[in-house]
Design a protein around this motif. Structure first.
Motif: not given
Length: 223
Positions: A53-56, A59-61, A202-205
């Motif tokens: 959700t953090e990534m989603q 983007f939605l913002q 950059i993020t971890g998997d």
């Protein structure tokens, strides 16, 4: 799933590929798509319930409420379902026939089987979500697909995409990958007009046991 010379990419072939390059591209795409068809259920099980959700939301913002989103390589449909649940209009495609079937059941919408190179619409979407999907294209094909994505976006539209962090390009674990660092990606997109990098991180998997793998995340805007 096998590809053929009758792909919607025949025109694409004439534009930028020699016969030898096109033949190699067919082999690459076949191998990657076969991997996802043969491993569709295990891939879906490992990704569909991952917390993202953090990534989603990031983007939605960038989009207006109810915006029109293309999930470009939707896999098992995790992100499509989230966007739909948030009230967005979503269209989803994937190259794998088996994943399209799984994603259609998971999301409740018809997910179309389509190759990235077959995208041919003009100013239709407010946003294109390409999460860990177009990274399977060799750089030459990737550049052309970015141009198609830009054509498909409305003015000011956004693209989210992600790549494994690094400088490797080639086959890995039965699939083709193109990796980027922010520097190599910035150099890569310089030749793509009307596309600017708005944000990167950059993020971890997020999948269990794979946190040591690094990902380059990007949000870009059509100028």
């Amino acid at each position: 799933l096998a590809l053929s010379d009758d792909l919607g990419s025949k025109e694409y072939k004439r534009e930028i590929m020699s016969e030898e390059t096109f033949g190699n591209w067919i082999k690459i795409m076949n191998k990657t798509l076969n991997y996802y068809n043969e491993n569709a259920q295990s891939f879906a099980s490992g990704t569909v319930s991952v917390e993202f959700t953090e990534m989603q939301d990031k983007f939605l913002q960038k989009l207006n409420p109810g915006a029109y989103i293309l999930d470009f390589g939707c896999g098992a449909g995790r992100d499509t379902k989230y966007f739909l649940d948030q009230g967005y209009l979503v269209e989803a495609i994937d190259g794998s026939e088996q994943l399209c079937q799984i994603a259609s059941k998971h999301t409740g919408i018809k997910v179309r089987q389509m190759l990235f190179q077959e995208l041919k619409v003009n100013e239709k979407y407010d946003g294109i979500w390409a999460c860990a999907s177009i990274l399977h294209l060799p750089k030459k094909e990737l550049k052309e697909v970015f141009k198609k994505m830009l054509t498909a976006l409305k003015p000011g539209g956004r693209i989210y995409t992600s790549f494994k962090y690094g400088e490797y390009e080639g086959e890995r674990n039965g699939r083709y990958f193109t990796d980027f660092t922010i520097d190599t990606f910035a150099d890569f997109v310089q030749e793509i007009h009307n596309l600017q990098i708005e944000e990167h991180w950059i993020t971890g998997d997020v999948r269990p046991g794979r946190g040591e793998e690094k990902w380059l995340n990007l949000i870009m805007q059509k100028k």
